[in-house]
Design a protein around this motif. Structure first.
Motif, PDB file in Angstrom:
ATOM      1  N   ARG A  17      19.217  20.086  19.010  1.00 43.83           N
ATOM      2  CA  ARG A  17      20.344  19.719  19.878  1.00 43.83           C
ATOM      3  C   ARG A  17      20.985  18.410  19.412  1.00 43.83           C
ATOM      4  NH1 ARG A  17      16.963  18.082  25.377  1.00 43.83           N
ATOM      5  NH2 ARG A  17      16.379  15.965  24.702  1.00 43.83           N
ATOM      6  N   ALA A  18      20.187  17.499  18.830  1.00 45.26           N
ATOM      7  CA  ALA A  18      20.755  16.264  18.292  1.00 45.26           C
ATOM      8  C   ALA A  18      21.695  16.576  17.129  1.00 45.26           C
ATOM      9  CB  ALA A  18      19.636  15.314  17.849  1.00 45.26           C
ATOM     10  N   ILE A  19      21.236  17.403  16.205  1.00 41.25           N
ATOM     11  CA  ILE A  19      22.066  17.774  15.055  1.00 41.25           C
ATOM     12  C   ILE A  19      23.312  18.519  15.508  1.00 41.25           C
ATOM     13  CG2 ILE A  19      22.152  19.137  12.939  1.00 41.25           C
ATOM     14  CD1 ILE A  19      19.117  18.618  12.651  1.00 41.25           C
ATOM     15  N   ASP A  20      23.144  19.461  16.445  1.00 39.05           N
ATOM     16  CA  ASP A  20      24.295  20.225  16.940  1.00 39.05           C
ATOM     17  C   ASP A  20      25.360  19.310  17.524  1.00 39.05           C
ATOM     18  OD1 ASP A  20      23.130  22.621  16.217  1.00 39.05           O
ATOM     19  OD2 ASP A  20      22.326  23.044  18.218  1.00 39.05           O
ATOM     20  N   SER A  21      24.940  18.226  18.186  1.00 39.40           N
ATOM     21  CA  SER A  21      25.919  17.313  18.781  1.00 39.40           C
ATOM     22  C   SER A  21      26.682  16.544  17.709  1.00 39.40           C
ATOM     23  CB  SER A  21      25.228  16.355  19.759  1.00 39.40           C
ATOM     24  OG  SER A  21      24.524  15.319  19.091  1.00 39.40           O
ATOM     25  N   ILE A  22      26.069  16.343  16.552  1.00 36.90           N
ATOM     26  CA  ILE A  22      26.777  15.697  15.441  1.00 36.90           C
ATOM     27  C   ILE A  22      27.756  16.669  14.800  1.00 36.90           C
ATOM     28  CG2 ILE A  22      26.527  14.571  13.200  1.00 36.90           C
ATOM     29  CD1 ILE A  22      23.783  13.604  14.060  1.00 36.90           C
ATOM     30  N   VAL A  23      27.304  17.893  14.591  1.00 34.60           N
ATOM     31  CA  VAL A  23      28.165  18.913  13.994  1.00 34.60           C
ATOM     32  C   VAL A  23      29.412  19.152  14.855  1.00 34.60           C
ATOM     33  CG1 VAL A  23      28.289  21.357  13.336  1.00 34.60           C
ATOM     34  CG2 VAL A  23      26.233  20.018  12.803  1.00 34.60           C
ATOM     35  N   ALA A  24      29.270  18.983  16.172  1.00 30.66           N
ATOM     36  CA  ALA A  24      30.364  19.271  17.101  1.00 30.66           C
ATOM     37  C   ALA A  24      31.371  18.131  17.226  1.00 30.66           C
ATOM     38  CB  ALA A  24      29.789  19.586  18.486  1.00 30.66           C
ATOM     39  N   GLN A  25      31.216  17.052  16.457  1.00 30.28           N
ATOM     40  CA  GLN A  25      32.127  15.913  16.581  1.00 30.28           C
ATOM     41  C   GLN A  25      33.569  16.286  16.240  1.00 30.28           C
ATOM     42  OE1 GLN A  25      31.287  12.534  17.695  1.00 30.28           O
ATOM     43  NE2 GLN A  25      29.713  13.974  18.427  1.00 30.28           N
ATOM     44  N   THR A  26      34.509  15.785  17.036  1.00 33.16           N
ATOM     45  CA  THR A  26      35.918  16.034  16.749  1.00 33.16           C
ATOM     46  C   THR A  26      36.378  15.273  15.503  1.00 33.16           C
ATOM     47  OG1 THR A  26      36.557  14.234  18.257  1.00 33.16           O
ATOM     48  CG2 THR A  26      36.458  16.459  19.170  1.00 33.16           C
ATOM     49  N   ARG A  27      35.686  14.173  15.201  1.00 33.88           N
ATOM     50  CA  ARG A  27      35.891  13.488  13.922  1.00 33.88           C
ATOM     51  C   ARG A  27      34.587  13.646  13.151  1.00 33.88           C
ATOM     52  NH1 ARG A  27      38.365   7.520  12.547  1.00 33.88           N
ATOM     53  NH2 ARG A  27      37.832   7.519  10.328  1.00 33.88           N
ATOM     54  N   ALA A  28      34.620  14.484  12.134  1.00 28.95           N
ATOM     55  CA  ALA A  28      33.391  14.850  11.430  1.00 28.95           C
ATOM     56  C   ALA A  28      32.779  13.657  10.711  1.00 28.95           C
ATOM     57  CB  ALA A  28      33.679  15.962  10.420  1.00 28.95           C
ATOM     58  N   VAL A  29      31.440  13.607  10.730  1.00 27.94           N
ATOM     59  CA  VAL A  29      30.743  12.640   9.881  1.00 27.94           C
ATOM     60  C   VAL A  29      30.612  13.257   8.493  1.00 27.94           C
ATOM     61  CG1 VAL A  29      29.485  11.736  11.874  1.00 27.94           C
ATOM     62  CG2 VAL A  29      28.406  13.445  10.409  1.00 27.94           C
ATOM     63  N   ASP A  30      30.390  12.420   7.507  1.00 27.12           N
ATOM     64  CA  ASP A  30      30.339  12.895   6.129  1.00 27.12           C
ATOM     65  C   ASP A  30      28.932  13.265   5.680  1.00 27.12           C
ATOM     66  OD1 ASP A  30      33.229  12.207   5.171  1.00 27.12           O
ATOM     67  OD2 ASP A  30      32.534  10.428   6.234  1.00 27.12           O
ATOM     68  N   GLU A  31      27.930  12.776   6.420  1.00 24.89           N
ATOM     69  CA  GLU A  31      26.547  13.015   6.023  1.00 24.89           C
ATOM     70  C   GLU A  31      25.651  12.942   7.253  1.00 24.89           C
ATOM     71  OE1 GLU A  31      23.450  11.083   2.805  1.00 24.89           O
ATOM     72  OE2 GLU A  31      24.667   9.695   3.991  1.00 24.89           O
ATOM     73  N   ILE A  32      24.711  13.875   7.352  1.00 27.07           N
ATOM     74  CA  ILE A  32      23.674  13.815   8.381  1.00 27.07           C
ATOM     75  C   ILE A  32      22.351  13.639   7.659  1.00 27.07           C
ATOM     76  CG2 ILE A  32      22.531  14.971  10.308  1.00 27.07           C
ATOM     77  CD1 ILE A  32      25.076  16.612  10.703  1.00 27.07           C
ATOM     78  N   LEU A  33      21.738  12.473   7.863  1.00 26.55           N
ATOM     79  CA  LEU A  33      20.511  12.121   7.155  1.00 26.55           C
ATOM     80  C   LEU A  33      19.351  12.103   8.145  1.00 26.55           C
ATOM     81  CD1 LEU A  33      19.132  11.100   4.544  1.00 26.55           C
ATOM     82  CD2 LEU A  33      19.802   8.779   5.214  1.00 26.55           C
ATOM     83  N   ILE A  34      18.360  12.949   7.914  1.00 27.26           N
ATOM     84  CA  ILE A  34      17.159  12.999   8.743  1.00 27.26           C
ATOM     85  C   ILE A  34      16.044  12.264   8.012  1.00 27.26           C
ATOM     86  CG2 ILE A  34      15.533  14.464   9.987  1.00 27.26           C
ATOM     87  CD1 ILE A  34      18.410  14.944  10.840  1.00 27.26           C
ATOM     88  N   LEU A  84      21.358   7.996  15.774  1.00 27.32           N
ATOM     89  CA  LEU A  84      21.093   8.908  16.890  1.00 27.32           C
ATOM     90  C   LEU A  84      19.602   9.200  16.925  1.00 27.32           C
ATOM     91  CD1 LEU A  84      22.019  10.772  19.194  1.00 27.32           C
ATOM     92  CD2 LEU A  84      22.406  12.559  17.468  1.00 27.32           C
ATOM     93  N   ASP A  85      18.978   8.962  18.081  1.00 24.14           N
ATOM     94  CA  ASP A  85      17.569   9.318  18.230  1.00 24.14           C
ATOM     95  C   ASP A  85      17.429  10.835  18.291  1.00 24.14           C
ATOM     96  OD1 ASP A  85      16.577   6.768  18.141  1.00 24.14           O
ATOM     97  OD2 ASP A  85      16.506   6.502  20.313  1.00 24.14           O
ATOM     98  N   SER A  86      16.298  11.328  17.836  1.00 26.89           N
ATOM     99  CA  SER A  86      16.119  12.765  17.649  1.00 26.89           C
ATOM    100  C   SER A  86      15.970  13.554  18.938  1.00 26.89           C
ATOM    101  CB  SER A  86      14.902  13.017  16.752  1.00 26.89           C
ATOM    102  OG  SER A  86      13.762  12.350  17.258  1.00 26.89           O
ATOM    103  N   ASP A  87      15.895  12.884  20.084  1.00 29.28           N
ATOM    104  CA  ASP A  87      15.857  13.605  21.363  1.00 29.28           C
ATOM    105  C   ASP A  87      17.090  13.342  22.209  1.00 29.28           C
ATOM    106  OD1 ASP A  87      15.130  10.971  21.689  1.00 29.28           O
ATOM    107  OD2 ASP A  87      13.630  11.357  23.240  1.00 29.28           O
ATOM    108  N   ASP A  88      18.105  12.680  21.638  1.00 28.38           N
ATOM    109  CA  ASP A  88      19.336  12.380  22.368  1.00 28.38           C
ATOM    110  C   ASP A  88      20.503  13.169  21.779  1.00 28.38           C
ATOM    111  OD1 ASP A  88      17.845  10.603  23.876  1.00 28.38           O
ATOM    112  OD2 ASP A  88      18.465   8.838  22.721  1.00 28.38           O
ATOM    113  N   VAL A  89      21.675  13.060  22.416  1.00 28.76           N
ATOM    114  CA  VAL A  89      22.864  13.771  21.931  1.00 28.76           C
ATOM    115  C   VAL A  89      24.096  12.896  22.095  1.00 28.76           C
ATOM    116  CG1 VAL A  89      21.934  16.071  22.426  1.00 28.76           C
ATOM    117  CG2 VAL A  89      23.299  14.902  24.163  1.00 28.76           C
TER     118      VAL A  89
END
Length: 283
Positions: A17-34, A84-89
């Motif tokens: 759900r954390a990752i999904d909330s990043i993917v859903a951004q109206t202004r996309a981020v360029d990288e999601i680093l776990i 972003l913490d892994s249990d937040d959105v």
């Protein structure tokens, strides 16, 4: 370029759900680093659907959230880093609103307001914070109440200048970071819109919290007292120690620390106002 950094330890159940909330951004981020801090659950399986979306860095040994965030800072490709913490959105407009705000306020780092969801509940309400658009030491001497683990957006160069997170802190590392950042930058922005949802944990260590407060006092007392914030800082430490005593179930000591908090700084003690405000809201 914006990099979203998620430190993760045994969060296979919530990281999607954390990752999904990043993917859903109206202004996309360029990288999601776990940054996997040597999880022992099946985090890898939880990340499989996101193989094309995220970049994974893994610690071979568990080193703690501060070290994981520092790894994210070092590995990130972006000149802007959003944590972003892994249990937040995040809400879908979080990055867009925050980037616009930072440009208007001319700040290199900012946090936002957020909704708080207690353990076992499904909905929450925005946190009440008596802040203006700019945070300085007058605000931050009271503690870290802006949840930077899920709201901080900052130029990578600023994080590098302050050497990132101090891994010697067992807790309150965010408070330490923001105090050092505001000394470096002079100010941090605060966008008073609930652009993240923070799920409160259930397994908090009183020992780690008390150790973090001791480390905070040892590291920052001389400078804050020299700046004229000594009484406020001592009052803030007492307030946070009261929270530790509550975790331990020692309500007598909790009340004593709250009394000390008030005695040290009775006028303008806004953390105590939060307690009274929340109490009367529940009635």
């Amino acid at each position: 370029m914006i990099s979203a950094v998620i430190p993760a330890y045994n969060r296979a159940r919530t990281i999607g759900r954390a990752i999904d909330s990043i993917v859903a951004q109206t202004r996309a981020v360029d990288e999601i680093l776990i940054v996997d801090d040597a999880s022992t659950d099946d985090l890898a399986a939880a990340l499989e659907p996101y193989d094309e979306t995220v970049r994974l860095v893994r610690h071979e040994k568990n080193r703690g959230a501060s070290a994981a965030r520092n790894t994210g800072i070092a590995e990130a490709k972006g000149d802007m880093i959003a944590f972003l913490d892994s249990d937040d959105v995040w809400t879908p407009e979080k990055i867009a609103r925050q980037m616009d705000f930072m440009a208007e306020a001319e700040v290199s780092a900012s946090c936002t307001n957020f909704k708080v969801i207690p353990p076992g509940e499904e909905s929450g309400k925005p946190a009440w914070r008596p802040y203006d658009e700019i945070l300085d030491l007058t605000d931050l001497v009271w503690g870290c109440y802006v949840s930077p683990g899920s709201t901080l957006l900052c130029r990578r160069s600023v994080l590098q200048k302050v050497s990132g997170y101090d891994v010697s802190f067992p807790r309150y590392e965010d408070w330490d970071l923001l105090v050092r950042m505001v000394r470096q930058e002079g100010k941090i922005g605060f966008l008073n819109e609930p652009l993240a949802t923070v799920y409160l944990g259930t397994h908090l260590s009183p020992e780690a919290a008390e150790g973090g407060l001791e480390r905070m006092e040892a590291k920052h007392w001389n400078e804050l007292a020299g700046d004229g914030f000594g009484s406020r800082f001592q009052s803030a430490l007492a307030f946070n120690l009261a929270s530790v005593r509550r975790l331990e179930g020692d309500y007598g000591s909790m009340l004593l620390e709250l009394a000390r908090c008030y005695w040290l700084y009775p006028i303008g003690n806004w953390p105590l106002r939060v307690i009274l405000r929340d109490r009367f809201r529940r009635r």
